[in-house]
Design a protein around this motif. Structure first.
Motif, PDB file in Angstrom:
ATOM      1  N   LEU A  31      -8.360  42.404   2.293  1.00  0.00           N
ATOM      2  CA  LEU A  31      -7.871  41.159   1.710  1.00  0.00           C
ATOM      3  C   LEU A  31      -7.010  40.400   2.722  1.00  0.00           C
ATOM      4  O   LEU A  31      -7.112  39.173   2.842  1.00  0.00           O
ATOM      5  CB  LEU A  31      -7.070  41.453   0.442  1.00  0.00           C
ATOM      6  CG  LEU A  31      -6.549  40.242  -0.333  1.00  0.00           C
ATOM      7  CD1 LEU A  31      -7.688  39.336  -0.767  1.00  0.00           C
ATOM      8  CD2 LEU A  31      -5.746  40.694  -1.558  1.00  0.00           C
ATOM      9  N   ARG A  32      -6.169  41.110   3.463  1.00  0.00           N
ATOM     10  CA  ARG A  32      -5.345  40.449   4.486  1.00  0.00           C
ATOM     11  C   ARG A  32      -6.220  39.827   5.580  1.00  0.00           C
ATOM     12  O   ARG A  32      -5.923  38.732   6.077  1.00  0.00           O
ATOM     13  CB  ARG A  32      -4.354  41.449   5.092  1.00  0.00           C
ATOM     14  CG  ARG A  32      -3.228  41.853   4.160  1.00  0.00           C
ATOM     15  CD  ARG A  32      -2.109  42.556   4.923  1.00  0.00           C
ATOM     16  NE  ARG A  32      -2.578  43.780   5.570  1.00  0.00           N
ATOM     17  CZ  ARG A  32      -2.582  44.988   4.995  1.00  0.00           C
ATOM     18  NH1 ARG A  32      -2.145  45.118   3.745  1.00  0.00           N
ATOM     19  NH2 ARG A  32      -2.999  46.045   5.659  1.00  0.00           N
ATOM     20  N   LEU A  33      -7.299  40.509   5.955  1.00  0.00           N
ATOM     21  CA  LEU A  33      -8.235  39.949   6.941  1.00  0.00           C
ATOM     22  C   LEU A  33      -8.835  38.645   6.435  1.00  0.00           C
ATOM     23  O   LEU A  33      -8.930  37.652   7.169  1.00  0.00           O
ATOM     24  CB  LEU A  33      -9.365  40.948   7.227  1.00  0.00           C
ATOM     25  CG  LEU A  33      -9.093  42.112   8.163  1.00  0.00           C
ATOM     26  CD1 LEU A  33     -10.362  42.955   8.294  1.00  0.00           C
ATOM     27  CD2 LEU A  33      -8.640  41.633   9.530  1.00  0.00           C
ATOM     28  N   ALA A  34      -9.255  38.659   5.170  1.00  0.00           N
ATOM     29  CA  ALA A  34      -9.872  37.462   4.587  1.00  0.00           C
ATOM     30  C   ALA A  34      -8.879  36.305   4.528  1.00  0.00           C
ATOM     31  O   ALA A  34      -9.254  35.144   4.713  1.00  0.00           O
ATOM     32  CB  ALA A  34     -10.409  37.775   3.190  1.00  0.00           C
ATOM     33  N   GLN A  35      -7.616  36.613   4.296  1.00  0.00           N
ATOM     34  CA  GLN A  35      -6.596  35.568   4.220  1.00  0.00           C
ATOM     35  C   GLN A  35      -6.342  34.910   5.574  1.00  0.00           C
ATOM     36  O   GLN A  35      -5.809  33.810   5.638  1.00  0.00           O
ATOM     37  CB  GLN A  35      -5.299  36.160   3.659  1.00  0.00           C
ATOM     38  CG  GLN A  35      -5.398  36.519   2.183  1.00  0.00           C
ATOM     39  CD  GLN A  35      -4.239  37.365   1.694  1.00  0.00           C
ATOM     40  OE1 GLN A  35      -3.563  38.045   2.477  1.00  0.00           O
ATOM     41  NE2 GLN A  35      -4.015  37.371   0.389  1.00  0.00           N
ATOM     42  N   ARG A  36      -6.749  35.573   6.660  1.00  0.00           N
ATOM     43  CA  ARG A  36      -6.599  35.000   8.005  1.00  0.00           C
ATOM     44  C   ARG A  36      -7.790  34.133   8.407  1.00  0.00           C
ATOM     45  O   ARG A  36      -7.732  33.433   9.427  1.00  0.00           O
ATOM     46  CB  ARG A  36      -6.456  36.133   9.030  1.00  0.00           C
ATOM     47  CG  ARG A  36      -5.142  36.878   8.966  1.00  0.00           C
ATOM     48  CD  ARG A  36      -5.201  38.130   9.853  1.00  0.00           C
ATOM     49  NE  ARG A  36      -5.738  37.835  11.191  1.00  0.00           N
ATOM     50  CZ  ARG A  36      -6.184  38.772  12.036  1.00  0.00           C
ATOM     51  NH1 ARG A  36      -6.168  40.045  11.663  1.00  0.00           N
ATOM     52  NH2 ARG A  36      -6.627  38.435  13.228  1.00  0.00           N
ATOM     53  N   TYR A  37      -8.856  34.176   7.633  1.00  0.00           N
ATOM     54  CA  TYR A  37     -10.097  33.486   8.009  1.00  0.00           C
ATOM     55  C   TYR A  37      -9.910  31.970   7.966  1.00  0.00           C
ATOM     56  O   TYR A  37      -9.146  31.452   7.143  1.00  0.00           O
ATOM     57  CB  TYR A  37     -11.220  33.900   7.057  1.00  0.00           C
ATOM     58  CG  TYR A  37     -12.600  33.475   7.479  1.00  0.00           C
ATOM     59  CD1 TYR A  37     -13.320  34.213   8.399  1.00  0.00           C
ATOM     60  CD2 TYR A  37     -13.186  32.330   6.948  1.00  0.00           C
ATOM     61  CE1 TYR A  37     -14.603  33.832   8.786  1.00  0.00           C
ATOM     62  CE2 TYR A  37     -14.463  31.942   7.327  1.00  0.00           C
ATOM     63  CZ  TYR A  37     -15.164  32.696   8.242  1.00  0.00           C
ATOM     64  OH  TYR A  37     -16.421  32.313   8.632  1.00  0.00           O
ATOM     65  N   GLU A  38     -10.606  31.262   8.840  1.00  0.00           N
ATOM     66  CA  GLU A  38     -10.509  29.804   8.895  1.00  0.00           C
ATOM     67  C   GLU A  38     -11.918  29.219   8.994  1.00  0.00           C
ATOM     68  O   GLU A  38     -12.617  29.422   9.988  1.00  0.00           O
ATOM     69  CB  GLU A  38      -9.689  29.369  10.112  1.00  0.00           C
ATOM     70  CG  GLU A  38      -9.432  27.880  10.192  1.00  0.00           C
ATOM     71  CD  GLU A  38      -8.422  27.393   9.163  1.00  0.00           C
ATOM     72  OE1 GLU A  38      -8.580  26.259   8.691  1.00  0.00           O
ATOM     73  OE2 GLU A  38      -7.483  28.145   8.841  1.00  0.00           O
ATOM     74  N   LEU A  39     -12.341  28.531   7.936  1.00  0.00           N
ATOM     75  CA  LEU A  39     -13.641  27.874   7.948  1.00  0.00           C
ATOM     76  C   LEU A  39     -13.722  26.887   9.117  1.00  0.00           C
ATOM     77  O   LEU A  39     -12.767  26.152   9.381  1.00  0.00           O
ATOM     78  CB  LEU A  39     -13.867  27.122   6.633  1.00  0.00           C
ATOM     79  CG  LEU A  39     -14.579  27.887   5.515  1.00  0.00           C
ATOM     80  CD1 LEU A  39     -14.407  27.157   4.194  1.00  0.00           C
ATOM     81  CD2 LEU A  39     -16.050  28.073   5.836  1.00  0.00           C
ATOM     82  N   PHE A  73     -13.068  33.418   0.284  1.00  0.00           N
ATOM     83  CA  PHE A  73     -14.434  33.628  -0.188  1.00  0.00           C
ATOM     84  C   PHE A  73     -15.431  33.505   0.968  1.00  0.00           C
ATOM     85  O   PHE A  73     -16.413  34.253   1.035  1.00  0.00           O
ATOM     86  CB  PHE A  73     -14.769  32.644  -1.303  1.00  0.00           C
ATOM     87  CG  PHE A  73     -14.259  33.057  -2.659  1.00  0.00           C
ATOM     88  CD1 PHE A  73     -14.963  33.947  -3.445  1.00  0.00           C
ATOM     89  CD2 PHE A  73     -13.059  32.562  -3.153  1.00  0.00           C
ATOM     90  CE1 PHE A  73     -14.500  34.349  -4.688  1.00  0.00           C
ATOM     91  CE2 PHE A  73     -12.577  32.948  -4.397  1.00  0.00           C
ATOM     92  CZ  PHE A  73     -13.299  33.842  -5.171  1.00  0.00           C
ATOM     93  N   ALA A  74     -15.198  32.560   1.864  1.00  0.00           N
ATOM     94  CA  ALA A  74     -16.091  32.394   3.013  1.00  0.00           C
ATOM     95  C   ALA A  74     -16.069  33.640   3.896  1.00  0.00           C
ATOM     96  O   ALA A  74     -17.108  34.075   4.408  1.00  0.00           O
ATOM     97  CB  ALA A  74     -15.696  31.165   3.819  1.00  0.00           C
ATOM     98  N   ALA A  75     -14.904  34.226   4.100  1.00  0.00           N
ATOM     99  CA  ALA A  75     -14.792  35.445   4.899  1.00  0.00           C
ATOM    100  C   ALA A  75     -15.626  36.569   4.300  1.00  0.00           C
ATOM    101  O   ALA A  75     -16.168  37.411   5.023  1.00  0.00           O
ATOM    102  CB  ALA A  75     -13.328  35.866   5.004  1.00  0.00           C
ATOM    103  N   ALA A  76     -15.732  36.570   2.978  1.00  0.00           N
ATOM    104  CA  ALA A  76     -16.485  37.611   2.276  1.00  0.00           C
ATOM    105  C   ALA A  76     -17.965  37.269   2.133  1.00  0.00           C
ATOM    106  O   ALA A  76     -18.687  37.956   1.402  1.00  0.00           O
ATOM    107  CB  ALA A  76     -15.863  37.847   0.902  1.00  0.00           C
TER     108      ALA A  76
END
Length: 631
Positions: A324-332, A381-384
């Motif tokens: 979840l922390r990884l996904a929170q770092r994602y940037e479209l 969601f995009a990270a996932a």
């Protein structure tokens, strides 16, 4: 006024003009064969399919059957219907017959329903079933212009009249229509040739946050242009029986779901109807490749993920929280590189694929509209591997003005314009738009029409926003929601409210403060999440909600939520006090719109005492500027 006009970037779709919605129907029939076009719920986890061919056949029969009720072209037909295959059939039959349908929200109060039917001067009322018939029958006593009532599903209906009006069923009208078609094979052809793209197709009464509903008049081309042009921007969209599978649970009374249906129809997409309450099970059984939703549904899904991350024990919990922390770092818009890219791949195998499985396992993209979606959720969601295509528009614009494409997507924005649409920003920040998507006007209200559409054809949306350097539109707030503190500072409540409701403990939020020295908020807790929190805190979870929201330990957690929402905001925008209101807002009580936005004027009136109490005995302005406090 800023004279820069923004239009669609290259290769983001094509403008499709000059079609009636009936053209959309017959062009789909000519191109595709789909035995599972519309899928009507018939029980728990079961659907009855209707082929595209049979849908066209029934539309023609019902259109000819409606003509036997003495209706003239342009007459209005009111719908009090569920959002399902019956609605689609009634809608297309009216369009083919040259009638104007007027959908009514099932959740509206009786006086609002009466107003819409009377104001539209509807001649016929169509209802879904016995339950809806009983709900609305008494209103007919004071609606003399309604001369006929039609019920789609006649199960349990054992009367032939309703308040003195003849009662017809879909089956009876279609049987009569089939007889007419057999006796006159050119009858349907004549209907088709009479319809023009500029003809009025529907009147949709907006359910805004204030005032009486306004009847938005939309033409065939308004809707066909918007649907077909918008869909053309999704390059990988797969048509026909072997293509996309859509799950539909939004109200067809709203233009968002209606326009989506016309796009689905044009590509003969398989559509499975369900309800928000049955969504979780429908996702598992249908395994859709796409669905449309309002952001609140996505916020609830995310809230469940956050709560699961907080409570999952052992190694599995640590892995889940890491992912979840990884996904929170994602940037479209930015390609992951190096170690982060490798970590995302590992997280996908361990965690993210399970998130996708919870949505059926086949989601290619989710369409979000109706309200603002936070950038954080779009990125996570995009990270996932679950792209969310957020868009923007109004009922008055049929509705799409801009949206994010699969290949051109930025978190925190509502995308770029669709081809054929012009957008510009006024000097005061208001978003203006012009093009074939703009409504014909408000029904029987030319003065209000002139207020929103100027002489140059620009529709004034009432929303405030700006374009990024890349050409993506960002919505900052509603023009009418912007308020001024007694200090002269202006506050935009929407960004704060988005941050607050992103937390699973907050069901809804209302940021307040017009005329006062500082910004405050009413927080409406999500009861189940709050009771789970109380259990973790060692509190008695059987106590009434009214008692739990006063617990210091509970208030301390909500203070942390408020503190996080305040981060990065200007000092005068930061929430200095809040109150937990142990009540649930809903469409039924009139506190939420059908797209789940708060009705500010209603809430200001209903909770006037709580708002006033937030400001009683407050500290000096200087103290309020620097010391947030919990109410």
């Amino acid at each position: 006024m800023n004279e820069r006009i923004y239009t669609a970037p290259p290769d983001t779709g094509v403008s499709i003009r000059g079609k009636t919605l009936v053209d959309v129907l017959y062009e789909a029939q000519a191109r595709y064969h789909n035995p599972h076009f519309l899928n009507q719920p018939v029980g728990l986890g079961q659907w009855q399919p209707l082929s595209l061919h049979d849908f066209v056949d029934q539309v023609e029969a019902l259109a000819l059957g409606l003509q036997t009720l003495g209706l003239a072209r342009g007459d209005r037909v009111a719908f009090f219907m569920e959002s399902d295959a019956h609605f689609c059939l009634a809608d297309m039959a009216c369009l083919l017959a040259g009638l104007v349908d007027v959908p009514i929200y099932l959740t509206h109060a009786p006086e609002s329903i009466h107003y819409v039917i009377a104001h539209a001067e509807a001649r016929v009322l169509v209802v879904s079933n016995q339950e809806r018939l009983e709900h609305i029958a008494s209103l007919l006593r004071t609606l003399p212009l309604v001369t006929h009532v039609v019920v789609a599903d006649a199960t349990g209906v054992n009367v032939s009249t309703v308040e003195g009006r003849p009662l017809h069923t879909f089956a009876e009208l279609m049987a009569e229509g089939q007889r007419r078609r057999a006796a006159d094979p050119e009858a349907v052809v004549r209907l088709r040739t009479q319809i023009q793209p500029s003809d009025l197709a529907t009147i949709i009464y907006t359910s805004g946050t204030t005032g009486q509903p306004k009847g938005v008049m939309l033409s065939h081309e308004n809707l066909s242009f918007n649907a077909l042009t918008s869909f053309s921007g999704i390059k990988a969209y797969r048509p026909g029986a072997e293509g996309e599978v859509a799950l539909s649970f939004l109200p067809m009374t709203h233009v968002f779901a209606r326009t989506l249906f016309y796009g689905y129809l044009y590509y003969a997409t398989s559509i499975y109807f369900t309800t928000p309450e049955a969504l979780r099970e429908a996702l598992r059984l249908v395994r859709p490749t796409t669905f449309a939703t309002v952001p609140r549904v996505l916020e609830k899904i995310y809230g469940a993920l956050v709560e699961r991350a907080a409570t999952m024990p052992g190694l599995r919990g640590r892995i889940f929280r890491w992912a979840l922390r990884l996904a929170q770092r994602y940037e479209l818009g930015q390609t992951p590189r190096g170690l982060y890219r490798w970590q995302l791949r590992l997280a996908d195998r361990l965690v993210y694929r399970k998130w996708r499985e919870a949505l059926g396992g086949r989601i290619g993209f989710i369409i979000a509209g109706g309200a603002a979606l936070s950038a954080e959720l779009a990125n996570i969601f995009a990270a996932a591997g679950i792209p969310i295509l957020q868009g923007y528009g109004l009922t008055e614009t049929s509705p799409v003005i801009t949206y994010n494409r699969p290949e051109l997507n930025r978190a925190g924005t509502v995308g770029v314009p669709i081809p054929g649409v012009e957008v510009k920003i006024a000097e005061d920040g208001e978003i203006l738009t012009r093009g074939p998507h703009v409504m014909l006007g408000y029904y029987k209200d030319p003065e209000r029409t002139r207020e929103v559409i100027d002489e140059a054809g620009w529709l004034h949306t009432g929303d405030i926003g700006y374009f990024t350097e890349e050409g993506f539109l960002v919505i900052t707030d509603r023009k009418k929601d912007l308020f001024k503190l007694s200090t002269g500072k202006y506050v935009m409540p929407q960004p704060l409210e988005q941050r607050l409701t992103a937390d699973p403990l907050v069901e809804q939020a209302l940021v307040v403060g017009p005329g006062y020295k500082f910004t405050a908020a009413l927080l409406f807790p999500e009861e189940e999440a709050l009771r789970r929190l109380a259990k973790r805190l060692g509190l008695d979870t059987n106590r009434p909600l009214e008692a739990l929201v006063q617990e210091p330990k509970i208030l301390a957690v909500y203070q942390e939520i408020v503190d996080r929402a305040n981060e990065g905001m200007d000092p005068w925008e930061q929430i200095k006090r809040f109150v937990l209101v142990p009540e649930r807002l809903s469409i039924e009580t009139g506190t939420l719109t059908p797209t789940l936005k708060v009705r500010r004027s209603v809430l200001y009136q209903r909770y006037a005492d709580q708002i006033r109490a937030l400001y009683e005995g407050s500290a000096s302005e200087a103290e309020q500027e620097s010391t947030p406090s919990t109410f």
